[in-house]
Design a protein around this motif. Sequence first.
Motif, short mmCIF file in Angstrom:
data_model
loop_
_atom_site.label_atom_id
_atom_site.label_comp_id
_atom_site.label_asym_id
_atom_site.label_seq_id
_atom_site.Cartn_x
_atom_site.Cartn_y
_atom_site.Cartn_z
N LYS A 178 8.15 14.70 8.06
CA LYS A 178 9.37 14.05 7.59
C LYS A 178 9.07 12.84 6.70
O LYS A 178 9.84 12.50 5.82
CB LYS A 178 10.22 13.61 8.78
N HIS A 179 7.94 12.17 6.95
CA HIS A 179 7.56 10.95 6.23
C HIS A 179 6.15 11.08 5.65
O HIS A 179 5.26 10.32 6.02
CB HIS A 179 7.61 9.74 7.17
N PRO A 180 5.91 12.03 4.76
CA PRO A 180 4.54 12.21 4.25
C PRO A 180 4.06 11.04 3.40
O PRO A 180 2.86 10.78 3.34
CB PRO A 180 4.63 13.48 3.41
N GLN A 181 4.98 10.31 2.78
CA GLN A 181 4.65 9.14 1.96
C GLN A 181 5.29 7.91 2.59
O GLN A 181 6.50 7.91 2.82
CB GLN A 181 5.17 9.30 0.53
N VAL A 182 4.50 6.90 2.87
CA VAL A 182 5.01 5.66 3.45
C VAL A 182 4.44 4.47 2.68
O VAL A 182 3.52 4.63 1.88
CB VAL A 182 4.67 5.54 4.96
N GLU A 183 4.99 3.31 2.96
CA GLU A 183 4.50 2.07 2.37
C GLU A 183 4.14 1.10 3.50
O GLU A 183 4.91 0.97 4.46
CB GLU A 183 5.57 1.41 1.50
N PHE A 226 0.85 -1.18 0.00
CA PHE A 226 0.00 0.00 0.00
C PHE A 226 0.89 1.24 0.00
O PHE A 226 1.71 1.39 0.91
CB PHE A 226 -0.90 0.03 1.25
N ASP A 227 0.73 2.10 -1.00
CA ASP A 227 1.41 3.39 -1.01
C ASP A 227 0.47 4.39 -0.35
O ASP A 227 -0.66 4.57 -0.81
CB ASP A 227 1.76 3.81 -2.44
N ILE A 228 0.93 5.02 0.72
CA ILE A 228 0.07 5.80 1.61
C ILE A 228 0.63 7.19 1.82
O ILE A 228 1.84 7.38 1.95
CB ILE A 228 -0.06 5.06 2.96
N SER A 229 -0.29 8.16 1.88
CA SER A 229 0.05 9.53 2.28
C SER A 229 -0.50 9.75 3.68
O SER A 229 -1.68 9.49 3.93
CB SER A 229 -0.59 10.55 1.34
N LEU A 230 0.35 10.22 4.58
CA LEU A 230 -0.11 10.61 5.92
C LEU A 230 -0.68 12.02 5.84
O LEU A 230 -0.09 12.89 5.20
CB LEU A 230 1.04 10.55 6.93
N CYS A 231 -1.81 12.25 6.49
CA CYS A 231 -2.50 13.54 6.44
C CYS A 231 -2.02 14.42 7.60
O CYS A 231 -2.45 14.24 8.74
CB CYS A 231 -4.00 13.34 6.52
N ALA A 232 -1.14 15.36 7.29
CA ALA A 232 -0.56 16.22 8.33
C ALA A 232 -1.62 17.07 9.04
O ALA A 232 -1.40 17.51 10.17
CB ALA A 232 0.51 17.12 7.73
N ASP A 233 -2.76 17.30 8.39
CA ASP A 233 -3.81 18.12 9.00
C ASP A 233 -4.84 17.28 9.78
O ASP A 233 -5.87 17.80 10.21
CB ASP A 233 -4.51 18.97 7.95
#
Length: 126
Positions: free
Chosen positions: A84-89, A24-31
């Motif tokens: 620092k890690h907006p995109q994770v797997e 899964f390619d995931i974006s963390l939502c900083a807001d």
Amino acid sequence: MIMLIKDYYIINDVSKGDNGTARFDISLCADSTIYQGHFPGQPVSPGVCNIQMIKECAEQVAGKQLLLNNLQQCRLTTLVTPLKHPQVEVIVCLEEKGDTYKLRATLGKEEEVYLDMKAELIVQTL
């Protein structure tokens, strides 16, 4: 049941492999509202939220709602932040055994692992 998808994270892409594996390619939502308390101005991804995110990914692989029955191992090796890690797997490997699933999962990016987890999940019944 509270789902974190769409507030805490967004799935950008899923690559399913053989035998219950998926990336899964995931974006963390900083807001996300989660970061208002953890911690304002210096957001840190709570480990429990990352575990829930992995469980939600496992549910997509299984095609069923699951409950975390036994967390056998959970190593947090890096402090994850949406800045620092907006995109994770998330890499999930599920082995089905009746109403039980053996889970092996990692959260990270490329070769770096931020969280390594082994758990047993069971099918949720209402």
